[in-house]
Design a protein around this motif. Structure first.
Motif, PDB file in Angstrom:
ATOM      1  N   GLU A 103      -7.499 -18.182  -4.107  1.00 51.59           N
ATOM      2  CA  GLU A 103      -6.876 -18.011  -2.791  1.00 51.59           C
ATOM      3  C   GLU A 103      -5.666 -17.085  -2.870  1.00 51.59           C
ATOM      4  O   GLU A 103      -4.802 -17.109  -2.013  1.00 51.59           O
ATOM      5  CB  GLU A 103      -6.466 -19.380  -2.237  1.00 51.59           C
ATOM      6  CG  GLU A 103      -7.654 -20.267  -1.978  1.00 51.59           C
ATOM      7  CD  GLU A 103      -7.310 -21.723  -1.713  1.00 51.59           C
ATOM      8  OE1 GLU A 103      -8.227 -22.457  -1.322  1.00 51.59           O
ATOM      9  OE2 GLU A 103      -6.144 -22.129  -1.896  1.00 51.59           O
ATOM     10  N   ALA A 104      -5.637 -16.261  -3.904  1.00 50.28           N
ATOM     11  CA  ALA A 104      -4.482 -15.393  -4.142  1.00 50.28           C
ATOM     12  C   ALA A 104      -4.914 -13.920  -4.126  1.00 50.28           C
ATOM     13  O   ALA A 104      -5.113 -13.347  -3.061  1.00 50.28           O
ATOM     14  CB  ALA A 104      -3.805 -15.786  -5.456  1.00 50.28           C
ATOM     15  N   GLU A 105      -5.071 -13.316  -5.289  1.00 51.76           N
ATOM     16  CA  GLU A 105      -5.345 -11.877  -5.346  1.00 51.76           C
ATOM     17  C   GLU A 105      -6.602 -11.447  -4.584  1.00 51.76           C
ATOM     18  O   GLU A 105      -6.556 -10.434  -3.872  1.00 51.76           O
ATOM     19  CB  GLU A 105      -5.423 -11.391  -6.795  1.00 51.76           C
ATOM     20  CG  GLU A 105      -5.511  -9.875  -6.871  1.00 51.76           C
ATOM     21  CD  GLU A 105      -5.401  -9.354  -8.283  1.00 51.76           C
ATOM     22  OE1 GLU A 105      -4.413  -8.664  -8.556  1.00 51.76           O
ATOM     23  OE2 GLU A 105      -6.314  -9.638  -9.092  1.00 51.76           O
ATOM     24  N   PRO A 106      -7.717 -12.186  -4.645  1.00 46.06           N
ATOM     25  CA  PRO A 106      -8.870 -11.748  -3.850  1.00 46.06           C
ATOM     26  C   PRO A 106      -8.557 -11.654  -2.357  1.00 46.06           C
ATOM     27  O   PRO A 106      -9.044 -10.758  -1.662  1.00 46.06           O
ATOM     28  CB  PRO A 106      -9.935 -12.818  -4.128  1.00 46.06           C
ATOM     29  CG  PRO A 106      -9.573 -13.388  -5.455  1.00 46.06           C
ATOM     30  CD  PRO A 106      -8.061 -13.353  -5.482  1.00 46.06           C
ATOM     31  N   VAL A 107      -7.716 -12.561  -1.854  1.00 46.95           N
ATOM     32  CA  VAL A 107      -7.330 -12.548  -0.441  1.00 46.95           C
ATOM     33  C   VAL A 107      -6.411 -11.360  -0.167  1.00 46.95           C
ATOM     34  O   VAL A 107      -6.587 -10.626   0.805  1.00 46.95           O
ATOM     35  CB  VAL A 107      -6.652 -13.885  -0.052  1.00 46.95           C
ATOM     36  CG1 VAL A 107      -6.175 -13.858   1.388  1.00 46.95           C
ATOM     37  CG2 VAL A 107      -7.611 -15.055  -0.286  1.00 46.95           C
ATOM     38  N   ALA A 108      -5.443 -11.136  -1.056  1.00 48.79           N
ATOM     39  CA  ALA A 108      -4.516 -10.003  -0.894  1.00 48.79           C
ATOM     40  C   ALA A 108      -5.282  -8.684  -0.860  1.00 48.79           C
ATOM     41  O   ALA A 108      -5.000  -7.809  -0.024  1.00 48.79           O
ATOM     42  CB  ALA A 108      -3.495 -10.000  -2.026  1.00 48.79           C
ATOM     43  N   LEU A 147       0.819  -1.208   0.000  1.00 46.94           N
ATOM     44  CA  LEU A 147       0.000   0.000   0.000  1.00 46.94           C
ATOM     45  C   LEU A 147       0.853   1.259   0.000  1.00 46.94           C
ATOM     46  O   LEU A 147       1.924   1.304   0.612  1.00 46.94           O
ATOM     47  CB  LEU A 147      -0.906   0.015   1.234  1.00 46.94           C
ATOM     48  CG  LEU A 147      -1.955  -1.087   1.287  1.00 46.94           C
ATOM     49  CD1 LEU A 147      -2.585  -1.144   2.673  1.00 46.94           C
ATOM     50  CD2 LEU A 147      -3.006  -0.877   0.213  1.00 46.94           C
ATOM     51  N   GLY A 148       0.344   2.291  -0.654  1.00 49.85           N
ATOM     52  CA  GLY A 148       0.977   3.606  -0.611  1.00 49.85           C
ATOM     53  C   GLY A 148       0.439   4.399   0.565  1.00 49.85           C
ATOM     54  O   GLY A 148      -0.291   3.885   1.410  1.00 49.85           O
ATOM     55  N   ASN A 208      -5.446  -5.717   1.920  1.00 48.53           N
ATOM     56  CA  ASN A 208      -5.200  -4.316   1.583  1.00 48.53           C
ATOM     57  C   ASN A 208      -6.351  -3.437   2.052  1.00 48.53           C
ATOM     58  O   ASN A 208      -6.135  -2.334   2.570  1.00 48.53           O
ATOM     59  CB  ASN A 208      -5.041  -4.134   0.070  1.00 48.53           C
ATOM     60  CG  ASN A 208      -3.694  -4.539  -0.485  1.00 48.53           C
ATOM     61  OD1 ASN A 208      -3.556  -4.653  -1.701  1.00 48.53           O
ATOM     62  ND2 ASN A 208      -2.690  -4.752   0.349  1.00 48.53           N
ATOM     63  N   ASN A 209      -7.566  -3.937   1.898  1.00 47.17           N
ATOM     64  CA  ASN A 209      -8.767  -3.180   2.264  1.00 47.17           C
ATOM     65  C   ASN A 209      -8.808  -2.825   3.754  1.00 47.17           C
ATOM     66  O   ASN A 209      -9.397  -1.811   4.127  1.00 47.17           O
ATOM     67  CB  ASN A 209     -10.008  -3.993   1.878  1.00 47.17           C
ATOM     68  CG  ASN A 209     -11.270  -3.173   1.938  1.00 47.17           C
ATOM     69  OD1 ASN A 209     -11.301  -2.024   1.515  1.00 47.17           O
ATOM     70  ND2 ASN A 209     -12.335  -3.761   2.462  1.00 47.17           N
ATOM     71  N   ILE A 210      -8.165  -3.641   4.594  1.00 47.64           N
ATOM     72  CA  ILE A 210      -8.160  -3.342   6.034  1.00 47.64           C
ATOM     73  C   ILE A 210      -6.817  -2.767   6.496  1.00 47.64           C
ATOM     74  O   ILE A 210      -6.531  -2.712   7.690  1.00 47.64           O
ATOM     75  CB  ILE A 210      -8.552  -4.579   6.881  1.00 47.64           C
ATOM     76  CG1 ILE A 210      -7.594  -5.749   6.659  1.00 47.64           C
ATOM     77  CG2 ILE A 210      -9.992  -4.983   6.596  1.00 47.64           C
ATOM     78  CD1 ILE A 210      -7.793  -6.912   7.622  1.00 47.64           C
TER      79      ILE A 210
END
Length: 194
Positions: free
Chosen positions: A55-60, A25-26, A64-66
């Motif tokens: 189990e990859a990008e959606p989890v990442a 994250l920036g 990031n969202n939190i």
């Protein structure tokens, strides 16, 4: 600006496609500039046959969202055999540690997460981070994860094993009882396991 890179992770015998995808994250307007954030290193499942996209990008992105940084390890799978993926996970963890300052990662808050066979890989690193199987190849001595997030992990190679995962992990050594005991992680827990 998010640091979204695909970085090759290679140890002897790695699949040429093995890599780490970063979701660093920036800065945000409501945070102090360059605030350090925790990071979750994600090992997708896939029975050591493949690494699952779901189990990859959606989890990442959820991490990031939190407010967490994330990274996804696309590790070597069959026909690559143990300990290849484990050494790749250690190399990825080392890379993250080496970039804590540049990427504003809280060095003391790097989590390991894995689903299914990726849970086995995450738990394997959580157990073996200070063991000779890793320390003979990796220079850093501070590879202890802060914590492990194990989602429906493959843990045992014993009576209740997910046999496809263990067969894919051990390849031609799948019947070696000593090796099966070594990758039966419930038998390997020690005082230094996070």
């Amino acid at each position: 600006v998010m640091i979204h890179k695909s970085i090759k992770i290679q140890v002897k015998g790695s699949d040429e496609r093995t890599h780490l995808d970063t979701y660093i994250l920036g800065d945000y307007l409501d945070e102090a500039p360059n605030a350090r954030k925790p990071l979750v290193l994600i090992c997708p499942g896939g029975a050591y046959r493949m690494t699952s996209n779901r189990e990859a990008e959606p989890v990442a992105l959820q991490f990031n969202n939190i407010g967490y940084h994330a990274a996804i390890l696309r590790y070597s799978c069959a026909p690559a055999a143990y300990p290849r993926a484990l050494l790749e996970a250690a190399a990825a963890f080392q890379l993250l540690k080496d970039n804590c300052t540049a990427w504003n990662i809280r060095q003391d808050r790097i989590f390991l997460m894995g689903c299914s066979a990726g849970g086995h890989l995450a738990a394997s690193l959580g157990i073996n981070w200070n063991q000779p199987i890793i320390t003979q190849y990796i220079q850093r001595t501070d590879l202890r994860p802060f914590a492990q997030i194990l989602c429906y992990p493959v843990i045992t190679a014993g009576a209740y094993a997910h046999e496809e995962s263990i067969q894919n992990l051990l390849q031609e050594h799948a019947e070696d009882e000593q090796l099966r005991n070594h990758v039966s992680l419930e038998l390997q827990v020690h005082k230094d396991v996070p």
